[in-house]
Design an enzyme around this catalytic site. Structure first.
Site, PDB file in Angstrom:
ATOM      1  N   CYS A   1     -36.638   0.650  15.434  1.00  0.00           N
ATOM      2  CA  CYS A   1     -35.743   0.021  16.413  1.00  0.00           C
ATOM      3  C   CYS A   1     -34.354  -0.147  15.810  1.00  0.00           C
ATOM      4  O   CYS A   1     -34.140  -1.031  14.971  1.00  0.00           O
ATOM      5  CB  CYS A   1     -36.313  -1.328  16.849  1.00  0.00           C
ATOM      6  SG  CYS A   1     -35.262  -2.179  18.035  1.00  0.00           S
TER       7      CYS A   1
ATOM      8  N   CYS B   1     -32.597  -3.484  16.814  1.00  0.00           N
ATOM      9  CA  CYS B   1     -33.137  -4.661  16.101  1.00  0.00           C
ATOM     10  C   CYS B   1     -32.677  -4.695  14.651  1.00  0.00           C
ATOM     11  O   CYS B   1     -32.359  -5.759  14.124  1.00  0.00           O
ATOM     12  CB  CYS B   1     -34.667  -4.656  16.094  1.00  0.00           C
ATOM     13  SG  CYS B   1     -35.452  -4.129  17.602  1.00  0.00           S
ATOM     14  N   ASP B   2     -32.686  -3.561  13.983  1.00  0.00           N
ATOM     15  CA  ASP B   2     -32.586  -3.567  12.522  1.00  0.00           C
ATOM     16  C   ASP B   2     -31.332  -2.914  11.936  1.00  0.00           C
ATOM     17  O   ASP B   2     -31.089  -3.026  10.734  1.00  0.00           O
ATOM     18  CB  ASP B   2     -33.823  -2.872  11.923  1.00  0.00           C
ATOM     19  CG  ASP B   2     -35.094  -3.642  12.237  1.00  0.00           C
ATOM     20  OD1 ASP B   2     -35.001  -4.872  12.377  1.00  0.00           O
ATOM     21  OD2 ASP B   2     -36.162  -3.022  12.344  1.00  0.00           O
TER      22      ASP B   2
END
Ligand code: NAP
Length: 330
Positions: free
Chosen positions: A136, A139-140
């Site tokens: 992701c 997200c990261d």
């Protein structure tokens, strides 16, 4: 004869969508159970650090899972540990059969079974998931500012997420096993035009290597034409080689897109009355914790309305009590 258990609503999966649904079901005074094959948290458990969940500037996936689970249990959610094998509709009942043959029955089922990013299956990938191996970018990506990161794949996700990662990374290397891309031409052109993007084509990842603390430090890439092997120093690897929704548990035909994501209306209802879908298993624009939680909430509100319509149990009692209270006040 299989054991039968009766509920107001059954939630398949206890990731963020399932736990949010469980929390709201409890607050609506519905008798609810979530069926989970592993541990509550779902994809959160594959995520080390989270910085995009409102109210938490930083929290680990494990901590957020534990908080969500405790919160849902506080309002009465039961969690049973089972592998769901089949979901079907039988008259007014929806039935969920699990691996030991037990049948959970309720007028409504919310499927929040998520799915899995397709894995490379190379050494180091599973060991360093959440520690530099991520599925992701939204997200990261921010955890790898000014670092070299690698993206694997040649589809729209790989090309688009690769460009997205240039917001943070000093360089993004896209490794793809062919010369031609599956991605749309516009996505390929955008990646090619980006000075921070480099390509390693006709190439595959053989191994992801970590340091002594278990964080990604390098990737071994093999050129399929020359068999030349190169070790590339990177801070993170993002495989984007497809995602498989866990939508193969239905006996009846539940409408889905060509990749298996379930179609729902705005109330998370599928084409089968009483069967709802929420979170990553659902056809939608994005797969975020925030959207999964929203889906779970919406699904329970819709379930409550359905139960009222059906004149079912506690939901009906709650509706009748509210009406009575309103009359008394008048
Ligand atoms: P995808 O289109 O299935 O592409 C997967 C890519 O990964 C392919 O390039 C494939 O290579 C490669 N791959 C598969 N298995 C591999 C392996 N074991 N090792 C190395 N490479 C491997 O998946 P996606 O990019 O996630 O997209 C899924 C769907 O969503 C597609 O229909 C896509 O168009 C759509 N999507 C659309 C948008 C958009 O419209 N903005 C954005 C994202 C996704 P080969 O090409 O050699 O098979």
């Amino acid at each position: 004869m299989a054991e039968r258990k009766q509920y107001d609503v059954i939630i398949v999966g206890a990731g963020p969508a399932g736990l949010a649904a469980g929390l709201y079901a409890g607050r609506m005074e519905l008798k609810a159970v979530a069926l989970e094959r592993l541990a509550p948290g779902g994809e959160l458990l594959n995520t080390l650090d989270i910085e995009d969940y409102p109210g938490f500037e930083h929290i680990t996936g494990q901590e957020l899972s534990e908080k969500m689970e405790a919160h849902a249990r506080k309002f009465g959610l039961s969690i049973d540990y089972h592998e769901v094998e089949e979901v079907w509709s039988e008259g007014d009942e929806r039935v969920v059969r699990v691996e030991d043959g037990t049948e959970y029955r309720a007028p409504a089922v919310i499927v929040t079974a998520g799915g899995q990013p397709r894995k490379l299956g190379v050494p180091g990938e599973a060991e360093m998931a959440g520690r530099g191996v991520s599925y992701c970018a939204i997200c990261d990506g921010a955890f790898f500012k000014e670092q070299v990161v690698m993206v694997v794949g040649g589809g729209d996700s790989a090309l688009e997420e690769g460009v997205f990662l240039t917001r943070y990374a000093s360089k993004v290397i896209i490794v793809h096993r062919r010369q031609d891309f599956r991605a749309q031409a516009v996505a390929v052109a955008a990646a090619r035009a980006n000075p921070k993007v480099e390509f390693m084509l006709d190439s595959v990842v053989d191994e992801i290597k970590g340091d002594e603390s278990g964080k990604v430090v390098a990737v071994t890439v093999r050129n399929l034409k020359t068999e030349a092997v190169t070790e590339v120093a990177v801070g993170a690897v993002f495989p984007f080689i497809g995602f498989t929704p866990n939508s193969n548990i239905f006996r009846d035909h539940v409408e889905h897109d060509e990749l298996g994501y379930i179609y729902t209306d705005t109330g998370m209802a599928t084409n089968i009355e009483g069967i709802f879908a929420a979170g990553d298993v659902r056809h939608q624009l994005t797969k975020q914790i925030t959207t999964a939680v929203g889906d779970g909430t919406t699904a329970v509100v819709a379930v409550t309305k359905l139960l009222e319509k059906l004149g079912h149990g506690r939901a009906q009692d709650v509706a009748e009590e509210a009406e009575l209270a309103a009359e008394v006040q008048v």
